[in-house]
Design a protein around this motif. Sequence first.
Motif, PDB file in Angstrom:
ATOM      1  N   ARG A  42       0.844  -1.199   0.000  1.00 43.51           N
ATOM      2  CA  ARG A  42       0.000   0.000   0.000  1.00 43.51           C
ATOM      3  C   ARG A  42       0.873   1.240   0.000  1.00 43.51           C
ATOM      4  O   ARG A  42       1.967   1.256   0.556  1.00 43.51           O
ATOM      5  CB  ARG A  42      -0.903  -0.006   1.229  1.00 43.51           C
ATOM      6  N   THR A  43       0.371   2.275  -0.621  1.00 40.64           N
ATOM      7  CA  THR A  43       1.097   3.537  -0.661  1.00 40.64           C
ATOM      8  C   THR A  43       0.335   4.594   0.136  1.00 40.64           C
ATOM      9  O   THR A  43      -0.879   4.505   0.298  1.00 40.64           O
ATOM     10  CB  THR A  43       1.290   4.025  -2.105  1.00 40.64           C
ATOM     11  N   TYR A  44       1.064   5.563   0.586  1.00 40.50           N
ATOM     12  CA  TYR A  44       0.500   6.641   1.402  1.00 40.50           C
ATOM     13  C   TYR A  44       0.987   7.995   0.893  1.00 40.50           C
ATOM     14  O   TYR A  44       1.155   8.937   1.662  1.00 40.50           O
ATOM     15  CB  TYR A  44       0.868   6.411   2.877  1.00 40.50           C
ATOM     16  N   THR A  45       1.193   8.080  -0.417  1.00 41.26           N
ATOM     17  CA  THR A  45       1.783   9.285  -1.001  1.00 41.26           C
ATOM     18  C   THR A  45       0.881  10.507  -0.881  1.00 41.26           C
ATOM     19  O   THR A  45       1.392  11.617  -0.757  1.00 41.26           O
ATOM     20  CB  THR A  45       2.156   9.057  -2.477  1.00 41.26           C
ATOM     21  N   ASN A  46      -0.426  10.327  -0.909  1.00 37.04           N
ATOM     22  CA  ASN A  46      -1.306  11.494  -0.790  1.00 37.04           C
ATOM     23  C   ASN A  46      -1.166  12.148   0.578  1.00 37.04           C
ATOM     24  O   ASN A  46      -1.051  13.375   0.675  1.00 37.04           O
ATOM     25  CB  ASN A  46      -2.770  11.111  -1.042  1.00 37.04           C
ATOM     26  N   VAL A  47      -1.170  11.347   1.628  1.00 35.44           N
ATOM     27  CA  VAL A  47      -1.028  11.899   2.976  1.00 35.44           C
ATOM     28  C   VAL A  47       0.375  12.479   3.155  1.00 35.44           C
ATOM     29  O   VAL A  47       0.530  13.579   3.702  1.00 35.44           O
ATOM     30  CB  VAL A  47      -1.339  10.834   4.049  1.00 35.44           C
ATOM     31  N   ILE A  48       1.384  11.779   2.678  1.00 41.36           N
ATOM     32  CA  ILE A  48       2.763  12.276   2.794  1.00 41.36           C
ATOM     33  C   ILE A  48       2.916  13.600   2.054  1.00 41.36           C
ATOM     34  O   ILE A  48       3.494  14.556   2.585  1.00 41.36           O
ATOM     35  CB  ILE A  48       3.759  11.216   2.283  1.00 41.36           C
ATOM     36  N   ASN A  49       2.395  13.690   0.845  1.00 41.74           N
ATOM     37  CA  ASN A  49       2.486  14.946   0.090  1.00 41.74           C
ATOM     38  C   ASN A  49       1.725  16.080   0.764  1.00 41.74           C
ATOM     39  O   ASN A  49       2.162  17.231   0.738  1.00 41.74           O
ATOM     40  CB  ASN A  49       2.009  14.747  -1.344  1.00 41.74           C
ATOM     41  N   LEU A  50       0.600  15.761   1.382  1.00 39.50           N
ATOM     42  CA  LEU A  50      -0.147  16.781   2.121  1.00 39.50           C
ATOM     43  C   LEU A  50       0.679  17.302   3.296  1.00 39.50           C
ATOM     44  O   LEU A  50       0.744  18.514   3.526  1.00 39.50           O
ATOM     45  CB  LEU A  50      -1.481  16.211   2.616  1.00 39.50           C
ATOM     46  N   LEU A  51       1.338  16.413   4.014  1.00 37.41           N
ATOM     47  CA  LEU A  51       2.188  16.850   5.129  1.00 37.41           C
ATOM     48  C   LEU A  51       3.325  17.748   4.645  1.00 37.41           C
ATOM     49  O   LEU A  51       3.670  18.729   5.314  1.00 37.41           O
ATOM     50  CB  LEU A  51       2.750  15.645   5.874  1.00 37.41           C
ATOM     51  N   LYS A  52       3.886  17.433   3.508  1.00 35.86           N
ATOM     52  CA  LYS A  52       4.951  18.274   2.951  1.00 35.86           C
ATOM     53  C   LYS A  52       4.432  19.672   2.653  1.00 35.86           C
ATOM     54  O   LYS A  52       5.131  20.660   2.886  1.00 35.86           O
ATOM     55  CB  LYS A  52       5.525  17.630   1.688  1.00 35.86           C
ATOM     56  N   ARG A  53       3.218  19.751   2.145  1.00 36.75           N
ATOM     57  CA  ARG A  53       2.623  21.063   1.855  1.00 36.75           C
ATOM     58  C   ARG A  53       2.363  21.849   3.141  1.00 36.75           C
ATOM     59  O   ARG A  53       2.444  23.073   3.156  1.00 36.75           O
ATOM     60  CB  ARG A  53       1.328  20.897   1.067  1.00 36.75           C
ATOM     61  N   PRO A  72     -10.250  10.097   5.948  1.00 38.49           N
ATOM     62  CA  PRO A  72     -10.695  10.748   4.702  1.00 38.49           C
ATOM     63  C   PRO A  72     -11.211  12.171   4.913  1.00 38.49           C
ATOM     64  O   PRO A  72     -10.863  13.079   4.153  1.00 38.49           O
ATOM     65  CB  PRO A  72     -11.801   9.828   4.185  1.00 38.49           C
ATOM     66  N   MET A  73     -12.001  12.395   5.957  1.00 43.78           N
ATOM     67  CA  MET A  73     -12.545  13.727   6.180  1.00 43.78           C
ATOM     68  C   MET A  73     -11.454  14.709   6.601  1.00 43.78           C
ATOM     69  O   MET A  73     -11.375  15.822   6.092  1.00 43.78           O
ATOM     70  CB  MET A  73     -13.646  13.705   7.238  1.00 43.78           C
ATOM     71  N   VAL A  74     -10.586  14.296   7.506  1.00 43.85           N
ATOM     72  CA  VAL A  74      -9.523  15.195   7.966  1.00 43.85           C
ATOM     73  C   VAL A  74      -8.574  15.518   6.813  1.00 43.85           C
ATOM     74  O   VAL A  74      -8.161  16.663   6.639  1.00 43.85           O
ATOM     75  CB  VAL A  74      -8.767  14.587   9.172  1.00 43.85           C
ATOM     76  N   TYR A  75      -8.247  14.511   6.015  1.00 44.83           N
ATOM     77  CA  TYR A  75      -7.404  14.739   4.835  1.00 44.83           C
ATOM     78  C   TYR A  75      -8.054  15.775   3.917  1.00 44.83           C
ATOM     79  O   TYR A  75      -7.401  16.727   3.484  1.00 44.83           O
ATOM     80  CB  TYR A  75      -7.182  13.416   4.083  1.00 44.83           C
TER      81      TYR A  75
END
Length: 132
Positions: A42-53, A114-117
């Motif tokens: 599984r990948t978690y790139t969306n959450v990781i990219n959001l944290l970077k932003r 999902p909602m917090v993201y």
Amino acid sequence: MDYYLSPDNCYQRLEDEFIKYGKLIIAVDFDDTIYDFHRLGRTYTNVINLLKRWDRYAQIIIFTGNGVDKLSEIKSYCNRYGIPYDGINCNSMVKVNGRKIYANAYLDDRGGLPMVYDHLNTLIEKIEKGVI
């Protein structure tokens, strides 16, 4: 309906807190939120990219059930993938007397991820566009 069962009210609270303080505190679970704990590919790139932003606009605390024996592994993983963090299993800049750290948002696969993201994504888009 209970007030914070409304996603709109949850979002507005987050936006209001950012406007008031100019920064948020984001607590992030590690296993299955930014790391493939079960090694299922599984990948978690969306959450990781959001944290970077959010790095510039938030204090980011990795808040995990892992013990101190895993801290070096967590640090190594975060550094390898460029995941920003200000601490692991520590208090945020707002100290409380209880065991739960204070945060404006909690990113956790078992706690409404999902909602917090979506809310954090919406807010960072407004910030980056200069709307807020």
